[in-house]
Design a protein around this motif. Structure first.
Motif, PDB file in Angstrom:
ATOM      1  N   ASP A  97       0.767  -1.202  -0.028  1.00  0.00           N
ATOM      2  CA  ASP A  97       0.072   0.142   0.043  1.00  0.00           C
ATOM      3  C   ASP A  97       0.855   1.206  -0.073  1.00  0.00           C
ATOM      4  O   ASP A  97       1.954   1.361   0.685  1.00  0.00           O
ATOM      5  CB  ASP A  97      -0.902   0.083   1.331  1.00  0.00           C
ATOM      6  CG  ASP A  97      -2.017  -0.918   1.160  1.00  0.00           C
ATOM      7  OD1 ASP A  97      -2.344  -1.494  -0.071  1.00  0.00           O
ATOM      8  OD2 ASP A  97      -2.883  -1.053   1.926  1.00  0.00           O
ATOM      9  N   ALA A  98       0.423   2.174  -0.617  1.00  0.00           N
ATOM     10  CA  ALA A  98       1.226   3.589  -0.859  1.00  0.00           C
ATOM     11  C   ALA A  98       0.282   4.696  -0.001  1.00  0.00           C
ATOM     12  O   ALA A  98      -0.367   5.276  -0.713  1.00  0.00           O
ATOM     13  CB  ALA A  98       1.215   4.243  -2.283  1.00  0.00           C
ATOM     14  N   LEU A  99       0.844   4.673   1.090  1.00  0.00           N
ATOM     15  CA  LEU A  99      -0.044   5.567   2.280  1.00  0.00           C
ATOM     16  C   LEU A  99       0.785   6.836   2.488  1.00  0.00           C
ATOM     17  O   LEU A  99       1.900   6.637   2.805  1.00  0.00           O
ATOM     18  CB  LEU A  99      -0.446   4.621   3.337  1.00  0.00           C
ATOM     19  CG  LEU A  99      -1.278   3.480   3.241  1.00  0.00           C
ATOM     20  CD1 LEU A  99      -1.302   2.614   4.601  1.00  0.00           C
ATOM     21  CD2 LEU A  99      -2.672   3.680   2.601  1.00  0.00           C
ATOM     22  N   PRO A 100      -0.108   7.946   2.757  1.00  0.00           N
ATOM     23  CA  PRO A 100       0.505   9.036   3.476  1.00  0.00           C
ATOM     24  C   PRO A 100       0.730   8.958   4.847  1.00  0.00           C
ATOM     25  O   PRO A 100       0.024   8.264   5.445  1.00  0.00           O
ATOM     26  CB  PRO A 100      -0.244  10.072   2.725  1.00  0.00           C
ATOM     27  CG  PRO A 100      -1.664   9.525   3.045  1.00  0.00           C
ATOM     28  CD  PRO A 100      -1.367   8.030   2.507  1.00  0.00           C
ATOM     29  N   PRO A 101       1.846   9.754   5.339  1.00  0.00           N
ATOM     30  CA  PRO A 101       2.023   9.874   6.731  1.00  0.00           C
ATOM     31  C   PRO A 101       0.744  10.396   7.512  1.00  0.00           C
ATOM     32  O   PRO A 101      -0.178  11.292   6.834  1.00  0.00           O
ATOM     33  CB  PRO A 101       2.984  10.932   6.920  1.00  0.00           C
ATOM     34  CG  PRO A 101       3.673  11.038   5.870  1.00  0.00           C
ATOM     35  CD  PRO A 101       2.913  10.608   4.641  1.00  0.00           C
ATOM     36  N   GLY A 102       0.178   9.834   8.645  1.00  0.00           N
ATOM     37  CA  GLY A 102      -0.970   9.989   9.042  1.00  0.00           C
ATOM     38  C   GLY A 102      -2.019   8.851   8.997  1.00  0.00           C
ATOM     39  O   GLY A 102      -2.946   8.698   9.703  1.00  0.00           O
ATOM     40  N   ILE A 103      -1.684   7.887   8.224  1.00  0.00           N
ATOM     41  CA  ILE A 103      -2.763   6.697   8.152  1.00  0.00           C
ATOM     42  C   ILE A 103      -2.156   5.491   8.518  1.00  0.00           C
ATOM     43  O   ILE A 103      -0.924   5.121   7.838  1.00  0.00           O
ATOM     44  CB  ILE A 103      -3.286   6.658   6.509  1.00  0.00           C
ATOM     45  CG1 ILE A 103      -3.924   7.817   5.967  1.00  0.00           C
ATOM     46  CG2 ILE A 103      -4.127   5.291   6.319  1.00  0.00           C
ATOM     47  CD1 ILE A 103      -4.563   7.824   4.772  1.00  0.00           C
ATOM     48  N   ARG A 104      -2.630   4.927   9.867  1.00  0.00           N
ATOM     49  CA  ARG A 104      -1.957   3.869  10.235  1.00  0.00           C
ATOM     50  C   ARG A 104      -2.486   2.565   9.169  1.00  0.00           C
ATOM     51  O   ARG A 104      -3.392   2.308   8.873  1.00  0.00           O
ATOM     52  CB  ARG A 104      -2.554   3.752  11.521  1.00  0.00           C
ATOM     53  CG  ARG A 104      -1.986   2.465  12.328  1.00  0.00           C
ATOM     54  CD  ARG A 104      -2.391   2.712  13.988  1.00  0.00           C
ATOM     55  NE  ARG A 104      -3.913   2.893  14.223  1.00  0.00           N
ATOM     56  CZ  ARG A 104      -4.568   1.926  14.530  1.00  0.00           C
ATOM     57  NH1 ARG A 104      -4.403   0.926  14.480  1.00  0.00           N
ATOM     58  NH2 ARG A 104      -5.993   2.167  14.454  1.00  0.00           N
ATOM     59  N   TYR A 105      -1.566   1.637   9.321  1.00  0.00           N
ATOM     60  CA  TYR A 105      -1.692   0.346   8.538  1.00  0.00           C
ATOM     61  C   TYR A 105      -1.709  -0.734   9.299  1.00  0.00           C
ATOM     62  O   TYR A 105      -0.862  -1.042  10.263  1.00  0.00           O
ATOM     63  CB  TYR A 105      -0.505   0.117   7.693  1.00  0.00           C
ATOM     64  CG  TYR A 105      -0.547  -0.997   6.736  1.00  0.00           C
ATOM     65  CD1 TYR A 105      -1.222  -1.087   5.723  1.00  0.00           C
ATOM     66  CD2 TYR A 105       0.395  -2.047   6.906  1.00  0.00           C
ATOM     67  CE1 TYR A 105      -1.253  -2.268   4.867  1.00  0.00           C
ATOM     68  CE2 TYR A 105       0.139  -3.312   6.264  1.00  0.00           C
ATOM     69  CZ  TYR A 105      -0.388  -3.355   5.084  1.00  0.00           C
ATOM     70  OH  TYR A 105      -0.225  -4.322   4.321  1.00  0.00           O
ATOM     71  N   GLN A 106      -2.712  -1.823   9.104  1.00  0.00           N
ATOM     72  CA  GLN A 106      -2.938  -2.629  10.027  1.00  0.00           C
ATOM     73  C   GLN A 106      -3.186  -3.966   8.935  1.00  0.00           C
ATOM     74  O   GLN A 106      -3.941  -3.871   7.816  1.00  0.00           O
ATOM     75  CB  GLN A 106      -4.113  -2.716  10.831  1.00  0.00           C
ATOM     76  CG  GLN A 106      -4.412  -3.932  11.653  1.00  0.00           C
ATOM     77  CD  GLN A 106      -5.663  -3.486  12.653  1.00  0.00           C
ATOM     78  OE1 GLN A 106      -5.772  -2.454  13.053  1.00  0.00           O
ATOM     79  NE2 GLN A 106      -6.481  -4.742  12.938  1.00  0.00           N
ATOM     80  N   VAL A 107      -2.627  -5.208   9.418  1.00  0.00           N
ATOM     81  CA  VAL A 107      -2.958  -6.330   8.359  1.00  0.00           C
ATOM     82  C   VAL A 107      -3.981  -7.279   9.202  1.00  0.00           C
ATOM     83  O   VAL A 107      -3.849  -7.402  10.424  1.00  0.00           O
ATOM     84  CB  VAL A 107      -1.719  -7.249   8.162  1.00  0.00           C
ATOM     85  CG1 VAL A 107      -1.927  -8.556   7.553  1.00  0.00           C
ATOM     86  CG2 VAL A 107      -0.824  -6.617   7.449  1.00  0.00           C
TER      87      VAL A 107
END
Length: 360
Positions: free
Chosen positions: A193-203
């Motif tokens: 995923d190409a996410l900007p800072p500020g969006i948390r990533y969870q699997v």
């Protein structure tokens, strides 16, 4: 997938769940006081409401309500109190907002205020993200008891590996703070995923073997029943006909859906969840969440089938696949509520929190 292949043990867990098609790798609980208070608010007095964005940038709004009149206000935040009044029409009516009427914005919401009763906020469901065509709001649906699923809080999507800087900014503008990835390890490695800072990533890997290889019913029994049902329904993809029931029967998937729903309930801000095409694992996740919220089955099925439109593939999903998953729920648990509590291990607090947070 060659469904006639003999599959047992780990082969079933991996081949059926990962290889089934190109993508697939009740009574309400007693609510805590805060949740009960939130749901005690009278629902908006609308029986139908929709917002559609035209290619030229104009909007068409329609609604049905027993009210004598409805005032429509455009806002860029669904919780905003002010906004721009764009018109007033009959209690059951429609309103066109021509292109150019509103200034450019990442997303416009429309607050429908009846002459008596609670307002309702609606929006075009798609966020028009070119690199993620199946990115859409799950809000804007009416429940069987007259409440509405709030817009701007939960989104479903296909993979987010190609987001442009402008698309990333659009996600941030919608207060999106959490991305839950339902894909397997190989998919995540190939297209991170190409996410900007500020969006948390969870699997929340639906086919993960980290909790072992276990099934609620013997795998071969589910396989045989799914094959028979797929053949009877005329399914165009028997692999998918098999994969959907296994999302209910495979114990590893229970952990993923538990984690997803818990994340939605507890996240501060908006949440998006996705798989690769946003139609199978994401489709079942959405069906589970909307059903938990009290959305009628016909509406749940319509949202599922909408992937055929958003992906541009008229055969992306078939209704028999979704119905096979619901049938497996009935077979294993006897009711959807029992599936939530015994299968997904959701407690009363989480279920009540989801309803309080997402229903208006």
């Amino acid at each position: 997938m060659r469904t006639q292949r003999k599959l047992t043990g780990a082969a079933i867990a991996t081949a059926l769940l990962i290889g089934a098609g190109p993508v697939l790798a009740s009574p309400a609980a007693a609510a805590p006081p805060a949740a009960a208070a939130a749901l005690a608010t009278a629902p908006a007095p609308f029986t139908a409401a929709e917002a559609h964005l035209a290619p030229d940038g104009g909007y068409t709004l329609s609604w049905s309500s027993p009210s004598a009149s409805v005032t429509v206000t455009a806002v860029t935040d669904p919780t905003a109190a002010g906004g721009t009044v764009v018109g007033t029409s009959a209690g059951s009516g429609s309103l066109a907002v021509p292109a150019g009427t509103l200034p450019a914005a990442e997303r416009w919401y429309f607050r429908l205020t009846p002459d008596s009763g609670t307002p309702l906020v609606i929006a075009e469901r798609s966020l028009s993200i070119t690199s993620a065509r199946n990115f859409r709001d799950i809000g804007g649906y009416r429940t069987t008891d007259g409440h509405w699923v709030r817009t701007g809080l939960v989104y479903r999507s296909n993979k987010l590996s190609s987001l442009t800087p402008a698309e990333q900014q659009k996600l941030l503008s919608q207060h999106l703070t959490l991305d839950v990835d339902l894909r397997n390890a190989s998919e995540r490695k190939e297209d991170p995923d190409a996410l900007p800072p500020g969006i948390r990533y969870q699997v929340a890997d639906v086919v993960s073997l980290s909790h072992g290889i276990g099934f609620h019913d013997p795998a071969l029994i589910t396989l045989a029943a799914a094959l028979a049902a797929g053949l009877f329904s005329g399914s165009s993809d028997l692999g998918q006909s098999i994969g959907y029931p296994f999302m209910v029967n495979f114990k590893g998937a229970d952990y993923a859906f538990h984690d997803l729903l818990t994340a939605v309930a507890t996240n501060e801000g908006a949440t998006v969840y996705h798989c690769s095409a946003g139609k199978d694992r994401t489709g079942w996740s959405t069906a589970v969440l909307l059903t938990l919220l009290g959305v009628p089955r016909a509406t749940v099925e319509a949202d599922f089938l909408a992937s055929n439109t958003y992906t541009g593939d008229a055969k992306a999903v078939e209704l028999s696949w979704l119905r096979a998953a619901f049938a497996e729920v009935d077979h294993l648990y006897g009711s959807f509520d029992a599936y939530l509590r015994k299968g997904l291990k959701l407690d009363d607090t989480t279920i009540a929190s989801l309803r309080a947070k997402l229903l208006g």
